[in-house]
Design a protein around this motif. Structure first.
Motif, PDB file in Angstrom:
ATOM      1  N   LEU A 144      -1.415 -14.734  -8.431  1.00 39.51           N
ATOM      2  CA  LEU A 144      -2.290 -13.594  -8.200  1.00 39.51           C
ATOM      3  C   LEU A 144      -2.452 -12.764  -9.467  1.00 39.51           C
ATOM      4  O   LEU A 144      -1.458 -12.461 -10.148  1.00 39.51           O
ATOM      5  CB  LEU A 144      -1.745 -12.710  -7.070  1.00 39.51           C
ATOM      6  N   ILE A 145      -3.689 -12.384  -9.773  1.00 42.25           N
ATOM      7  CA  ILE A 145      -4.017 -11.549 -10.933  1.00 42.25           C
ATOM      8  C   ILE A 145      -4.868 -10.387 -10.429  1.00 42.25           C
ATOM      9  O   ILE A 145      -5.953 -10.610  -9.870  1.00 42.25           O
ATOM     10  CB  ILE A 145      -4.811 -12.334 -11.997  1.00 42.25           C
ATOM     11  N   THR A 146      -4.394  -9.169 -10.619  1.00 37.76           N
ATOM     12  CA  THR A 146      -5.115  -8.014 -10.096  1.00 37.76           C
ATOM     13  C   THR A 146      -5.297  -6.955 -11.181  1.00 37.76           C
ATOM     14  O   THR A 146      -4.380  -6.677 -11.950  1.00 37.76           O
ATOM     15  CB  THR A 146      -4.370  -7.399  -8.894  1.00 37.76           C
ATOM     16  N   VAL A 147      -6.484  -6.364 -11.215  1.00 38.84           N
ATOM     17  CA  VAL A 147      -6.790  -5.244 -12.104  1.00 38.84           C
ATOM     18  C   VAL A 147      -6.613  -3.952 -11.318  1.00 38.84           C
ATOM     19  O   VAL A 147      -7.160  -3.812 -10.216  1.00 38.84           O
ATOM     20  CB  VAL A 147      -8.240  -5.340 -12.619  1.00 38.84           C
ATOM     21  N   VAL A 148      -5.826  -3.019 -11.872  1.00 35.98           N
ATOM     22  CA  VAL A 148      -5.599  -1.742 -11.183  1.00 35.98           C
ATOM     23  C   VAL A 148      -5.886  -0.588 -12.133  1.00 35.98           C
ATOM     24  O   VAL A 148      -5.748  -0.716 -13.354  1.00 35.98           O
ATOM     25  CB  VAL A 148      -4.153  -1.620 -10.637  1.00 35.98           C
ATOM     26  N   ASP A 149      -6.284   0.524 -11.560  1.00 38.16           N
ATOM     27  CA  ASP A 149      -6.426   1.757 -12.317  1.00 38.16           C
ATOM     28  C   ASP A 149      -5.061   2.159 -12.860  1.00 38.16           C
ATOM     29  O   ASP A 149      -4.084   2.222 -12.110  1.00 38.16           O
ATOM     30  CB  ASP A 149      -6.990   2.857 -11.415  1.00 38.16           C
ATOM     31  N   THR A 150      -4.971   2.423 -14.159  1.00 38.71           N
ATOM     32  CA  THR A 150      -3.673   2.658 -14.782  1.00 38.71           C
ATOM     33  C   THR A 150      -2.985   3.902 -14.241  1.00 38.71           C
ATOM     34  O   THR A 150      -1.760   3.912 -14.059  1.00 38.71           O
ATOM     35  CB  THR A 150      -3.832   2.765 -16.308  1.00 38.71           C
ATOM     36  N   GLU A 151      -3.724   4.940 -13.933  1.00 37.76           N
ATOM     37  CA  GLU A 151      -3.112   6.190 -13.468  1.00 37.76           C
ATOM     38  C   GLU A 151      -2.749   6.138 -11.995  1.00 37.76           C
ATOM     39  O   GLU A 151      -1.648   6.511 -11.596  1.00 37.76           O
ATOM     40  CB  GLU A 151      -4.056   7.367 -13.733  1.00 37.76           C
ATOM     41  N   ALA A 193       5.871   1.609  -9.668  1.00 41.62           N
ATOM     42  CA  ALA A 193       6.308   1.371  -8.288  1.00 41.62           C
ATOM     43  C   ALA A 193       5.612   0.139  -7.712  1.00 41.62           C
ATOM     44  O   ALA A 193       6.234  -0.688  -7.033  1.00 41.62           O
ATOM     45  CB  ALA A 193       6.015   2.600  -7.436  1.00 41.62           C
ATOM     46  N   LEU A 194       4.323   0.006  -8.002  1.00 42.54           N
ATOM     47  CA  LEU A 194       3.577  -1.153  -7.528  1.00 42.54           C
ATOM     48  C   LEU A 194       4.094  -2.431  -8.191  1.00 42.54           C
ATOM     49  O   LEU A 194       4.293  -3.455  -7.526  1.00 42.54           O
ATOM     50  CB  LEU A 194       2.091  -0.973  -7.828  1.00 42.54           C
ATOM     51  N   ARG A 195       4.310  -2.374  -9.491  1.00 41.39           N
ATOM     52  CA  ARG A 195       4.798  -3.552 -10.209  1.00 41.39           C
ATOM     53  C   ARG A 195       6.130  -4.023  -9.645  1.00 41.39           C
ATOM     54  O   ARG A 195       6.357  -5.222  -9.446  1.00 41.39           O
ATOM     55  CB  ARG A 195       4.943  -3.237 -11.701  1.00 41.39           C
ATOM     56  N   ARG A 196       7.043  -3.071  -9.351  1.00 42.14           N
ATOM     57  CA  ARG A 196       8.353  -3.434  -8.800  1.00 42.14           C
ATOM     58  C   ARG A 196       8.211  -4.058  -7.419  1.00 42.14           C
ATOM     59  O   ARG A 196       8.883  -5.044  -7.100  1.00 42.14           O
ATOM     60  CB  ARG A 196       9.258  -2.206  -8.733  1.00 42.14           C
ATOM     61  N   THR A 197       7.361  -3.485  -6.583  1.00 37.90           N
ATOM     62  CA  THR A 197       7.181  -4.004  -5.227  1.00 37.90           C
ATOM     63  C   THR A 197       6.649  -5.434  -5.258  1.00 37.90           C
ATOM     64  O   THR A 197       7.088  -6.291  -4.485  1.00 37.90           O
ATOM     65  CB  THR A 197       6.224  -3.103  -4.427  1.00 37.90           C
ATOM     66  N   LEU A 198       5.722  -5.693  -6.150  1.00 37.05           N
ATOM     67  CA  LEU A 198       5.119  -7.023  -6.255  1.00 37.05           C
ATOM     68  C   LEU A 198       5.975  -7.987  -7.060  1.00 37.05           C
ATOM     69  O   LEU A 198       5.732  -9.189  -7.040  1.00 37.05           O
ATOM     70  CB  LEU A 198       3.743  -6.919  -6.933  1.00 37.05           C
ATOM     71  N   GLN A 199       6.961  -7.421  -7.797  1.00 42.42           N
ATOM     72  CA  GLN A 199       7.727  -8.219  -8.764  1.00 42.42           C
ATOM     73  C   GLN A 199       6.762  -8.898  -9.730  1.00 42.42           C
ATOM     74  O   GLN A 199       6.838 -10.105 -10.007  1.00 42.42           O
ATOM     75  CB  GLN A 199       8.623  -9.235  -8.065  1.00 42.42           C
ATOM     76  N   ALA A 200       5.848  -8.083 -10.257  1.00 47.33           N
ATOM     77  CA  ALA A 200       4.744  -8.577 -11.078  1.00 47.33           C
ATOM     78  C   ALA A 200       5.033  -8.426 -12.565  1.00 47.33           C
ATOM     79  O   ALA A 200       5.877  -7.633 -12.984  1.00 47.33           O
ATOM     80  CB  ALA A 200       3.463  -7.821 -10.721  1.00 47.33           C
ATOM     81  N   GLY A 208       0.799  -1.218   0.000  1.00 46.27           N
ATOM     82  CA  GLY A 208       0.000   0.000   0.000  1.00 46.27           C
ATOM     83  C   GLY A 208       0.828   1.262   0.000  1.00 46.27           C
ATOM     84  O   GLY A 208       0.475   2.254  -0.651  1.00 46.27           O
ATOM     85  N   ARG A 209       1.941   1.236   0.699  1.00 45.41           N
ATOM     86  CA  ARG A 209       2.796   2.426   0.780  1.00 45.41           C
ATOM     87  C   ARG A 209       3.667   2.618  -0.451  1.00 45.41           C
ATOM     88  O   ARG A 209       4.229   3.692  -0.657  1.00 45.41           O
ATOM     89  CB  ARG A 209       3.679   2.337   2.026  1.00 45.41           C
ATOM     90  N   SER A 210       3.788   1.581  -1.277  1.00 40.70           N
ATOM     91  CA  SER A 210       4.688   1.659  -2.432  1.00 40.70           C
ATOM     92  C   SER A 210       4.242   2.691  -3.449  1.00 40.70           C
ATOM     93  O   SER A 210       5.064   3.196  -4.228  1.00 40.70           O
ATOM     94  CB  SER A 210       4.803   0.292  -3.095  1.00 40.70           C
ATOM     95  N   THR A 211       2.955   3.013  -3.493  1.00 37.41           N
ATOM     96  CA  THR A 211       2.448   3.960  -4.491  1.00 37.41           C
ATOM     97  C   THR A 211       2.368   5.389  -3.964  1.00 37.41           C
ATOM     98  O   THR A 211       1.935   6.284  -4.688  1.00 37.41           O
ATOM     99  CB  THR A 211       1.057   3.521  -4.986  1.00 37.41           C
ATOM    100  N   GLU A 212       2.783   5.604  -2.727  1.00 37.42           N
ATOM    101  CA  GLU A 212       2.765   6.958  -2.154  1.00 37.42           C
ATOM    102  C   GLU A 212       3.971   7.758  -2.629  1.00 37.42           C
ATOM    103  O   GLU A 212       5.061   7.221  -2.799  1.00 37.42           O
ATOM    104  CB  GLU A 212       2.769   6.883  -0.621  1.00 37.42           C
ATOM    105  N   GLU A 269       5.150   7.684 -10.675  1.00 39.54           N
ATOM    106  CA  GLU A 269       4.834   6.498 -11.475  1.00 39.54           C
ATOM    107  C   GLU A 269       4.328   5.382 -10.558  1.00 39.54           C
ATOM    108  O   GLU A 269       5.016   4.395 -10.320  1.00 39.54           O
ATOM    109  CB  GLU A 269       6.063   6.033 -12.249  1.00 39.54           C
ATOM    110  N   PRO A 270       3.117   5.556 -10.019  1.00 37.76           N
ATOM    111  CA  PRO A 270       2.609   4.566  -9.044  1.00 37.76           C
ATOM    112  C   PRO A 270       2.467   3.162  -9.629  1.00 37.76           C
ATOM    113  O   PRO A 270       2.716   2.179  -8.932  1.00 37.76           O
ATOM    114  CB  PRO A 270       1.255   5.136  -8.623  1.00 37.76           C
ATOM    115  N   LEU A 271       2.081   3.036 -10.906  1.00 37.10           N
ATOM    116  CA  LEU A 271       1.915   1.711 -11.494  1.00 37.10           C
ATOM    117  C   LEU A 271       3.241   0.966 -11.536  1.00 37.10           C
ATOM    118  O   LEU A 271       3.322  -0.208 -11.161  1.00 37.10           O
ATOM    119  CB  LEU A 271       1.323   1.821 -12.901  1.00 37.10           C
TER     120      LEU A 271
END
Length: 354
Positions: free
Chosen positions: A292-299, A224-231, A212-216, A220-222
């Motif tokens: 895990l498969i997750t849909v996220v808002d692109t922005e 940052a999230l991808r890197r944190t999850l290694q997705a 949750g904190r990775s996008t704060e 480039e929140p998307l």
């Protein structure tokens, strides 16, 4: 460590991502958690090693269809009734609350339930994500007996079930849930700390906070999230079709995303059962449960739950590896693609994306 109201926003964002579309809308759980902390004070976040062997741990979660729980939220009495029933059965109070699943509202609301009960929250859960069925928990995979399920609804009904095994616990609990309006609070696998060691997935509340904190505070929140999850990013595009129905206490359906930008000309289809279970592109599976498969808002890189999917949304789809427990033979038997009726042999996301 203590969970304060300042932690709830990040926890909710992380749980929404780990929920893979299910676990319930985090907004109701977050509001309940903040309200409970304001009323009862911060909630201690403890590790399993902090508990004596005979301490009772109570895994709590909402059970039912997310489309229903989104509108019919839990009250404040359900956890109290369940705790009273546990004390009646065991002759002693619970020592800690644990989330049955860290995904969605079921990962956030346990903060509220722990605060209301005056108990600490265990930094662990039974999935490392969200799954739709009662037996799809690490305790079942570890071989612990599923011989007690306690359910309570907003009306005040309390039902105690003594199932033969995990599969029967799902069948009976689901029937009771439907009778309760397809939304109820449930305690399953009430267990001692000694039984929990090696049978739960530890560190998942901390993991959700990190996600949750990775996008704060990032432009480039998307990413940052991808890197944190290694997705793996499967596609970025627009939702062009959503078919969704509530039946048998589940949300089932499909969603189609047509690529935009660099992904223009591509189409990804998601198969849903409360959670996103399988991603298919041009007849080729791109990712599958238990990964895990997750849909996220692109922005904003905020997760979109299955009940929140709408035509025209600009989204990205991320996929990443599950906890190793789910890749064991019993883990795949319990929550692999065939457990959901898909005629697919499990292939890890790392191999599918290679």
């Amino acid at each position: 460590m203590e969970m304060t109201r300042d932690d709830i926003s990040a926890l909710a964002r992380g749980c929404a991502v780990l929920g893979t579309g299910g676990g319930g809308d985090v907004r109701a759980g977050a509001l309940a958690a903040v309200r409970a902390i304001d009323a009862h004070g911060p909630v201690p976040l403890i590790e399993l090693s902090d508990l004596d062997d005979d301490a009772l741990v109570v895994p709590l979660s909402g059970i039912g269809a997310p489309t229903v729980s989104h509108e019919m939220i839990h009250g404040e009495d359900e956890p109290l009734r369940i705790a009273e029933e546990i004390e009646r059965i065991f002759g002693r109070r619970p020592s800690a609350v644990m989330s049955s699943e860290i995904g969605g509202s079921n990962g956030v609301a346990p903060v509220a339930w722990a605060a209301q009960l005056g108990l600490p929250l265990l930094d662990a859960d039974g999935m490392g994500r969200a799954f739709p069925e009662v037996q799809m928990v690490s305790m079942y995979v570890a071989g612990l007996p599923a011989d007690l399920v306690i359910m309570s609804d907003v009306v005040g009904n309390v039902t105690t079930i003594r199932p033969m095994d995990g599969l029967w616990s799902e069948r009976i609990a689901r029937a009771v849930c439907v009778a309760m309006g397809s939304s109820a609070l449930m305690a399953d696998y009430v267990l001692t700390a000694a039984q929990a060691r090696g049978a739960v997935i530890e560190g998942t509340v901390t993991r959700a906070l990190t996600v949750g904190r990775s996008t704060e505070h990032t432009r480039e929140p998307l990413e940052a999230l991808r890197r944190t999850l290694q997705a793996i990013r499967l596609i970025t595009g627009k939702l062009t079709d959503v078919e969704r129905r509530t039946t048998g206490g589940f949300v089932r359906g499909t969603a189609r995303i047509e690529g935009t930008g660099a992904d223009k000309g591509r189409t990804l289809t998601l198969e849903l059962q409360n959670e996103n279970l399988v991603a298919v592109e041009d007849g080729r599976v791109r990712a599958m449960v238990p990964d895990l498969i997750t849909v996220v808002d692109t922005e904003a890189a905020t997760a979109v739950q299955t009940e929140g999917l709408r035509y025209g949304q600009r989204v990205s789809v991320l996929a990443w590896p599950c906890d190793p427990l789910w890749r064991t033979p019993r883990g795949l038997e319990t929550a692999g693609p065939r457990a959901f009726g898909y005629d697919l042999d499990y292939v890890p996301i790392e191999e599918l994306s290679a």
